[in-house]
Design a protein around this motif. Structure first.
Motif, PDB file in Angstrom:
ATOM      1  N   CYS A   9      53.846  40.554  43.466  1.00 11.33           N
ATOM      2  CA  CYS A   9      52.631  41.356  43.564  1.00 11.33           C
ATOM      3  C   CYS A   9      52.856  42.501  44.558  1.00 11.33           C
ATOM      4  N   PRO A  10      52.606  43.749  44.151  1.00 13.15           N
ATOM      5  CA  PRO A  10      52.816  44.877  45.054  1.00 13.15           C
ATOM      6  C   PRO A  10      51.674  45.084  46.056  1.00 13.15           C
ATOM      7  N   VAL A  11      50.567  44.373  45.866  1.00  9.71           N
ATOM      8  CA  VAL A  11      49.406  44.535  46.742  1.00  9.71           C
ATOM      9  C   VAL A  11      49.725  43.928  48.113  1.00  9.71           C
ATOM     10  N   PRO A  12      49.456  44.678  49.200  1.00  7.07           N
ATOM     11  CA  PRO A  12      49.683  44.098  50.536  1.00  7.07           C
ATOM     12  C   PRO A  12      48.912  42.787  50.681  1.00  7.07           C
ATOM     13  N   THR A 106      41.928  44.483  37.327  1.00  5.98           N
ATOM     14  CA  THR A 106      42.827  45.306  38.128  1.00  5.98           C
ATOM     15  C   THR A 106      42.452  45.211  39.602  1.00  5.98           C
ATOM     16  N   VAL A 107      43.421  45.457  40.455  1.00  3.06           N
ATOM     17  CA  VAL A 107      43.192  45.435  41.894  1.00  3.06           C
ATOM     18  C   VAL A 107      43.588  46.799  42.448  1.00  3.06           C
ATOM     19  N   PHE A 108      42.625  47.482  43.046  1.00  2.69           N
ATOM     20  CA  PHE A 108      42.919  48.740  43.730  1.00  2.69           C
ATOM     21  C   PHE A 108      43.336  48.411  45.153  1.00  2.69           C
ATOM     22  N   TYR A 109      44.416  49.036  45.602  1.00  2.00           N
ATOM     23  CA  TYR A 109      44.896  48.788  46.964  1.00  2.00           C
ATOM     24  C   TYR A 109      45.475  50.072  47.543  1.00  2.00           C
ATOM     25  N   GLU A 110      45.582  50.081  48.862  1.00  2.00           N
ATOM     26  CA  GLU A 110      46.129  51.223  49.579  1.00  2.00           C
ATOM     27  C   GLU A 110      47.433  50.793  50.226  1.00  2.00           C
ATOM     28  N   GLU A 111      48.476  51.579  49.994  1.00  2.00           N
ATOM     29  CA  GLU A 111      49.776  51.224  50.564  1.00  2.00           C
ATOM     30  C   GLU A 111      49.845  51.557  52.050  1.00  2.00           C
ATOM     31  N   ASP A 116      46.850  57.303  49.280  1.00  2.00           N
ATOM     32  CA  ASP A 116      47.887  56.838  48.354  1.00  2.00           C
ATOM     33  C   ASP A 116      47.503  55.516  47.681  1.00  2.00           C
ATOM     34  N   GLY A 117      46.293  55.455  47.167  1.00  2.00           N
ATOM     35  CA  GLY A 117      45.830  54.248  46.496  1.00  2.00           C
ATOM     36  C   GLY A 117      46.559  54.001  45.194  1.00  2.00           C
ATOM     37  N   GLN A 118      46.728  52.735  44.878  1.00  2.00           N
ATOM     38  CA  GLN A 118      47.393  52.308  43.657  1.00  2.00           C
ATOM     39  C   GLN A 118      46.521  51.262  42.966  1.00  2.00           C
TER      40      GLN A 118
END
Length: 166
Positions: A9-12, A106-111, A116-118
């Protein structure tokens, strides 16, 4: 207990919906919603009682207790209810936010910042797990909070009727 939901999972970790849910469930204010009914009502009563520290003097200034005891009590009770409503609103919004994050596909997240939201698409097994948590853990909490709001509204109507009788 914070843990990684999925190894790829790329989400922090702190922005993963499951970890947000675990954090919320463990926090001192939000965990009160998960208590049994008697403890939950006791907590609400404590909030209401503490709100009297502000509402009582205001009600006494408007309706001196030695002259207008019934109006003082009704006004103070209604004023103290504001503290309860504010607390319940905070609880409802917090649980509703986590419910939406878990239920979403979907999950919106900030890197590293807001610029730079993904978006990450949940795999089917994660989506199923998250929706089961919503159905069996969060939905009853939100229903309890809605019932509490409805009960407060009912008490306000009763208080208004009693007010007009005096």
């Amino acid at each position: 207990m914070i843990r990684s939901s999925v190894s790829n999972c790329p989400v922090p970790i702190d922005q993963q919906p499951l970890n947000e849910y675990e954090e919320l469930k463990a926090s001192w204010l939000f965990r009160d919603c998960t208590l049994n009914l008697q403890e939950y009502i006791t907590t609400i009563a404590w909030i209401w009682g503490l709100s009297w520290l502000v509402a009582g003097p205001v009600a006494a200034a408007s309706f001196p207790p030695n002259k207008y005891l019934a109006h003082f009590i009704l006004c103070g009770a209604a004023g103290a209810s504001v503290g309860v409503v504010l607390g319940l609103t905070r609880l409802y919004l917090g649980w509703h936010y986590v419910r939406d994050r878990l239920y979403s596909t979907t999950v919106f997240y900030e890197e590293s910042g807001w610029y730079d939201g993904q978006t990450w698409m949940k795999p089917p097994e994660i989506l199923t797990r998250d929706r089961l948590i919503v159905t069996y853990d969060i939905k009853p909490i939100l229903q309890r909070l809605q019932l509490t709001f409805a009960s407060l509204a009912g008490l306000l109507v009763i208080g208004t009727i009693v007010w007009h009788l005096f």
